[in-house]
Design an enzyme around this catalytic site. Sequence first.
Site, PDB file in Angstrom:
ATOM      1  N   TYR A 116       4.483   3.170   2.546  1.00 49.43           N
ATOM      2  CA  TYR A 116       5.980   3.295   2.269  1.00 49.43           C
ATOM      3  C   TYR A 116       6.102   3.107   0.895  1.00 49.43           C
ATOM      4  CZ  TYR A 116       5.064  -1.851   1.971  1.00 49.43           C
ATOM      5  OH  TYR A 116       4.432  -3.192   1.450  1.00 49.43           O
ATOM      6  N   GLU A 132       0.756  -1.171  -0.054  1.00 47.62           N
ATOM      7  CA  GLU A 132       0.037   0.046   0.189  1.00 47.62           C
ATOM      8  C   GLU A 132       0.939   1.080   0.022  1.00 47.62           C
ATOM      9  OE1 GLU A 132      -2.048   2.743   0.258  1.00 47.62           O
ATOM     10  OE2 GLU A 132      -1.163   2.780   2.293  1.00 47.62           O
ATOM     11  N   HIS A 133       0.694   2.078  -1.060  1.00 50.05           N
ATOM     12  CA  HIS A 133       1.706   3.050  -1.591  1.00 50.05           C
ATOM     13  C   HIS A 133       1.783   4.216  -0.289  1.00 50.05           C
ATOM     14  CE1 HIS A 133       4.936   4.803  -3.587  1.00 50.05           C
ATOM     15  NE2 HIS A 133       4.465   4.452  -4.963  1.00 50.05           N
ATOM     16  N   SER A 134       0.714   4.534   0.319  1.00 53.59           N
ATOM     17  CA  SER A 134       0.976   5.573   1.259  1.00 53.59           C
ATOM     18  C   SER A 134       1.852   5.266   2.600  1.00 53.59           C
ATOM     19  CB  SER A 134      -0.488   5.970   1.795  1.00 53.59           C
ATOM     20  OG  SER A 134      -0.990   5.342   2.630  1.00 53.59           O
TER      21      SER A 134
END
Length: 618
Positions: free
Chosen positions: A332, A328-330
């Site tokens: 890391y 999940e990009h938010s």
Amino acid sequence: MDRKSLYFMNKDDKNTFDFDETLPPLPLPELRDTLERYYTCIQPFGTPEELAQARKAIDEFRDGVGAELHEKLKQRAATMKNWLGTWWEDYGYHLLRLPLLPYQLMTMASQLELVGVPETPEYMLKSFSRTIFHTLEFWDLTRKSAIKPLSSNGGKIKYSSALYKRFFSTSRVPGVEQDRIENHFLTKDEGNTPTHLLIAAKGRQFAINCVHDDDTILTAPEILVALQRLRSIFDYEPEGACVPILTHDDRPSWANNRARLLEISDANKETLRLVEGASIGICWDENTPDSYEETSQVGLYGDTHSRWADHASSIIAYKNGRYNWTGEHSCYDGTVSVSFATFMQLSLLEVPEPDWTLAESAQVVELKELKFELDDKLKSEITRLRKEKDERGIDVTATFTVFDEYGKDFMKSHRLHPDSFIQVVMQWAYHQMHEEIAPTYETALMRQYYNGRTETLRSCTGAVAEFLKASSDSRVSDLALAKSFRTAVDDHKRAMDEARKGKGIDRHLFGLWCAAYENKLDIPAFYDDPLYTKSGGGGNFVLSSSTLGFTANVGFVAPMLIDGYGVFYSITSGAVFINTTAYRDSIKTSARKFNDIFKASFRRISVLLEQLAKESKL
């Protein structure tokens, strides 16, 4: 390169996360400097009239509200080592209301064949057991604060390890208007962290405790026995309630349904705590992708009725022995994903095959099924989402290809930086295909600063734009074009070096926007200038790209724009590994055609460079 030297701290090394406190603060550029860099970068995209209008907007912003907002950033920087704080995740990610899949998660095909692990149905349970075991090793190193900080330039530049704490036991929790990160992970110095992982399939979820009573992690044979028992359950027992599919809705709808889950009973609250706090989420997907490209594609769709989308980290295991690692990009950035992937591959390569006969006497691990109490409303929502998923189909195309005719060795033999080399070739491929110059985003790593993450590099520099124009001018000779290419590559390298020193553009402009937003001020007119959007500002880059380093590990996210591309690559001595993404509904783009032109451009530029090298020797 071996896992011990890369990941295991020496006896005399400090606690992993203590080192972060020694990192320098995130630089805050001068407003005037940022705006002048911005004006230089928008030159390739504007008409004289548009540039004149942009110049006026820049000057008014600099001399007016921009100066006021910059003062607010200076005040933050005086009291915070990272003046961006949580703004990047709060406003860069968490205001987006689209489903996480396929639009926001990072996905990477595991490529276990590269390290000699059979990707076959017959070996699947054993490779799955080994994968989970080495994941637990990575988790154990992290919770013991014993994982070596990432570094480059022979260890001279060390990077922040803070994001490792978000790799495990972390979820992106939905909100009606804005999401948030909920982190349950603790190092041993900080307290007790969740020790269970989650394995889901066919709409059912099971928690497994990862450690023995003496706090050692499960062995691969013990994991194998648990997987054999789970496989029997999934094969011979009915499908579950498929609650995870609720996480694949748009974020406001999922927020409302999550709130309803919590309202129904206290038991649901405890179940949700176990699901969201799991060290890592594992989905045992029934699909059988037959290539890394198909693995990449199925990673965006696949078994969504079993996969909990909000987990910071997930492993997707397919019945035929292939895997995806997703993030999940938010929580890391891709560098953390690559660090994990490289650890996994080195572990599978270097650590001997377990003695599987030990499974016969292995301790039996408890399988705890996690069930939610549902009302008719939530059951109806699950039915709706399963129908919508089937009707939507595949609307993000993900491709995987390898250019194996040369790699970084050839590029460096011509004294050209490999990443800059590929960036210019990538933009050239787009220019040939679409007969225009694309505003291009490339990730610039900022983890050498305290809690640093990324900066935007506007990769289409002036010299790159000049090369692209020259490439379509029949009057330009091959030797002149090769020289122009070299100039473009060197100019890109200069811009990347500047960005990584804190002399970027977009994070500063973003911070100024956040300062206005948080102080309830009108968003300045500067951000409404047409060239701000046309040049890529505000998340409008046509080419969204990133290098994932110098291994074969490559992953991807969806493009920023409906008519854009996501282009992600990694570089080895003799090859370039490429994931390209595009939207199905775009009448302009084609990921596969782009890949063909991209690879043809690699071939052509190598010929031009060789010709130039011979000419230079004469």
